[in-house]
Structure formats: C-alpha cells, structure tokens
Design an enzyme around this catalytic site. Structure first.
Site, short mmCIF file in Angstrom:
data_model
loop_
_atom_site.label_atom_id
_atom_site.label_comp_id
_atom_site.label_asym_id
_atom_site.label_seq_id
_atom_site.Cartn_x
_atom_site.Cartn_y
_atom_site.Cartn_z
N GLU A 18 11.50 4.98 10.67
CA GLU A 18 10.62 4.16 11.47
C GLU A 18 9.85 4.94 12.69
OE1 GLU A 18 10.31 1.02 10.76
OE2 GLU A 18 12.66 0.46 10.77
N ASP A 21 5.29 6.27 10.31
CA ASP A 21 3.80 6.31 9.60
C ASP A 21 2.83 6.72 10.16
OD1 ASP A 21 4.02 3.74 11.41
OD2 ASP A 21 3.35 2.58 9.87
N SER A 112 3.06 -9.92 10.23
CA SER A 112 1.46 -10.21 10.57
C SER A 112 0.80 -9.59 9.16
CB SER A 112 1.24 -9.04 11.58
OG SER A 112 2.03 -9.51 12.91
N GLU A 144 -5.41 -5.72 12.07
CA GLU A 144 -4.29 -5.54 12.95
C GLU A 144 -4.78 -4.70 14.03
OE1 GLU A 144 -1.30 -6.81 12.10
OE2 GLU A 144 -0.21 -6.09 13.96
N ASP A 156 3.77 -1.59 6.74
CA ASP A 156 3.73 -3.11 6.62
C ASP A 156 2.82 -3.43 5.40
OD1 ASP A 156 5.45 -2.55 8.56
OD2 ASP A 156 4.27 -3.86 9.87
N TYR A 205 4.89 -0.62 21.83
CA TYR A 205 4.22 0.10 20.48
C TYR A 205 2.88 0.92 20.83
CZ TYR A 205 3.46 0.70 15.64
OH TYR A 205 2.97 1.26 14.58
C1 GLA Z 1 5.61 -2.09 12.89
C2 GLA Z 1 4.35 -1.22 12.51
C3 GLA Z 1 4.33 -0.17 11.42
C4 GLA Z 1 5.52 0.76 11.92
C5 GLA Z 1 6.70 0.06 12.45
C6 GLA Z 1 7.90 1.25 12.81
O1 GLA Z 1 6.25 -2.69 11.84
O2 GLA Z 1 3.75 -2.34 12.10
O3 GLA Z 1 3.09 0.32 11.12
O4 GLA Z 1 5.05 1.68 12.82
O5 GLA Z 1 6.35 -0.86 13.33
O6 GLA Z 1 8.18 2.01 11.87
#
Ligand code: GLA
Length: 351
Positions: A18, A21, A112, A144, A156, A205
């Site tokens: 997590e 990415d 999303s 996005e 995602d 975020y």
């Molecule tokens: C969200 C983002 C992803 C990733 C996760 C955390 O889902 O859309 O790209 O960074 O958070 O792992």
C-alpha cells in the site's frame, strides 16, 4: 441511429503493497466480483446526460461534451473521462448513461477507477474508439490525476483491467511487469467496510505523495525504490521527521510484498497473516493513514481469530481485509461487526 452499449469494471482489494505504487514499488491486488456498470446510449446533441442509483447527490447531471468544468460532484469522474478523451482527439458524441454500482463508493476498493473504466469501455463501443487495455488504463488514470487532481498511482486501474478474483496480481510498478500469484486454496479474505469515507483529492493522500517526493530530493534519488533495505538506516538518519517514517513504510512495505509472494507460493497462511498485520502497523504508525475506526476493525479481527488484517487502499477511512481459513471469513466478519456496531458491513468474501 441510436446505439447502445453496456460495460462493467471490477473493484479491487490489495493483498499487500500500500502506498508503494507511486513510489515505483510492488503491489498485489485481487479483483472483486463487485464493480460498476455503465449502460449508455448515443444521442445527437453532444450532451452527456447521467443518472445513477448510487446514494449520491445529485442523481442526475447533464453537461456539454468538450466543455467539462468540475463541480465537485461524482459527475466529475465522467467529465474527467470525456475531457481526457477529447483532449486526445477521440471523437466522443453525446450520450445518456445510467451508472449502477454494487461496489461501495469511496471505501478504498478502487471504485473511482472501476467507474472510469466501465465508462471508457461503454464509450469505446458506442463511438468505435477502439481503446485497448493499456489505453483504457492510461485514460482512466489521467482522468483521476490530471482532471480530478487526486495524484494516485496506477494500482486501481491495472487491478481493474488485468486482475482476477482467485489470484493476486503481483505488479512491479517500475516497469509494470505483472505475474499472477494464485491465492492458497486454504485462504479466504473478509472485506469489511468501516462506513467512514476518505476524500483523496483534498485529503492527506496528495500530501503523502509530496512527502515521498521531498524525501527523494533530500536523498538525491529519483524514486524510493532505489533504497534497498540494506541502505535504509543510513537514509533514515539523513531525513527529518516525519519523512523518515514515510520512507520507512514504503521501503519495508516493498520488502513485505516480496516476502508475501514467497509465503503465498509456500501456502504459508500464518506468515501471510503476519505480513498483513505488519503492513497495517506500518500504515498506522509510520505512514499515518489509518483512522481509529480502521484500527478498531483490525484489532477486532485479530481478537476474532484472523490470521492477519490491515486497512486496504489509500486509508483515511474505507475498508479492511482480514485473512481467515477457507470457509471462516463470513463468521469472522459477523463477530467483528457485532462488536464494531453500526455503520460497518461485510462487503465481500474473497475469492
Ligand atoms: C489509492 C490509489 C492507489 C494507491 C492506493 C494506496 O487506492 O488510487 O493508486 O496509491 O491508494 O496503495
């Protein structure tokens, strides 16, 4: 002649990996059978007319294709997709779209991306755009990041397009190389929604992503992936707080993903569980993206006999996953939810 098209795209959980990415790191998503469905029909007037059954406001929105302006509602997801398509010289005409979802929105389950991908697939069919999978991922991601302003990574979108329900997709974000890792037959995961929500575009975020970028500049590297675990202590000493903790999360999380691949291959569920729980502690203490509700759910899952448990997705609300022996996830979730109280619910059992 009026044309019609229907398309579906899946949500995801991420087994482990997590906030790695966007740091060129390692991830391991599993697709959900839940997702978003878009039913679309073309219209002659260049207007996008959207309706949804989701518990959102407003239920109905119209706008002119090519004049997309954000209004802060869910319809911005659609505006993002059509505006990026138009910018890239795809011909998109007017359309009616009905959006239905059995995936809870904003619950850390990739809603999303699933929304954008279902829409892209429907529009591709409606207007003969011939979008292949890589282009679908690219446009959904640009909608996005460039339009909505959530500087998310590619987890995602890749999970929704390439993921499957019975196996994890091990992705190295450095080159997007993917390997399928079957889930052990003895394993089952409960996906539990805390009922609390995040807001990525305006929330923490983007701040976390910036912190990683600042840390890279401090260390003179272009991505945190360049920091192998052996060089971690030295790097941490050179970083001010809280950048040191952010970096420690990312580097140790990548190492946990690598270990999880090995443990899954060896069908070692106990070890997979330990890695999930260690991931949660790192997200909670070092990356600081957990919430009291998510921590409570993870604790309750542990008390109810989960092999391991952690928040899933970006955090700041949303869902947890809890690892159980096959056949035990539903029961585990019932015991967790009984103590958690109102607002929580079992979203899915995986696979
Ligand atoms: C969200 C983002 C992803 C990733 C996760 C955390 O889902 O859309 O790209 O960074 O958070 O792992």
């Amino acid at each position: 002649m009026r044309r019609r098209a229907t398309a579906h795209a899946s949500g995801r959980i991420n087994l482990i990996g997590e906030h790695t990415d966007y740091n060129d790191g390692l991830v391991m998503p599993v697709a959900l059978s839940l997702g978003v469905t878009v039913e679309a029909g073309s219209r002659e007037d260049g207007i996008a007319h959207l309706t949804t059954d989701a518990p959102v406001f407003p239920r109905e929105v119209s706008y002119q294709i090519g004049s997309e302006r954000k209004d802060g509602t869910w319809a911005d997801r659609v505006r993002g997709v059509t505006s990026i398509l138009v910018q890239n010289s795809f011909h998109v005409g007017g359309f009616d779209a009905t959006i239905t979802s059995d995936l809870p929105l904003g619950a850390g389950l990739g809603s999303s991306a699933a929304f954008a991908i279902a829409l892209l697939r429907a529009l591709s069919e409606l207007f003969d755009l011939a979008l292949d999978d890589p282009a679908t991922v690219r446009v959904a991601h640009a909608a996005e990041t460039d339009f909505a302003g959530a500087r998310a990574g590619l987890l995602d979108q890749l999970a929704s397009v390439y993921g499957r329900e019975d196996e994890a997709l091990f992705i190295d974000m450095r080159d997007q190389a993917m390997r399928r890792v079957p889930l052990p037959r003895a394993a089952e995961l409960a996906v539990i929604d805390s009922g609390t929500r995040h807001e990525h575009a305006t929330g923490g975020y983007n701040r976390r992503r910036e912190e990683c970028e600042v840390a890279c500049r401090h260390l003179g590297i272009s991505s945190l992936r360049e920091l192998e675990t052996g060089r971690l202590d030295d790097a941490l000493e050179r970083l001010p707080s809280p950048l040191d903790r952010r970096v420690r999360h990312v580097v140790t999380e990548n190492a946990r993903v690598g270990e999880a691949v090995v443990a899954l291959g060896a069908q070692d569920l106990a070890r997979v569980g330990e890695l999930l729980s260690a991931s949660h502690r790192s997200l909670r203490d070092d990356y600081e993206v957990s919430t009291p509700e998510l921590d409570q759910l993870v604790e309750l899952a542990r008390g109810a006999g989960a092999l391991g448990s952690r928040l899933v997705g970006g955090g700041f609300g949303g869902s947890i996953i809890a690892l159980a022996h096959r056949g035990g996830a539903k029961d585990l979730a019932s015991r967790v939810l009984l103590s958690y109280g109102s607002g929580g619910r079992l979203v899915a059992v995986v696979p």
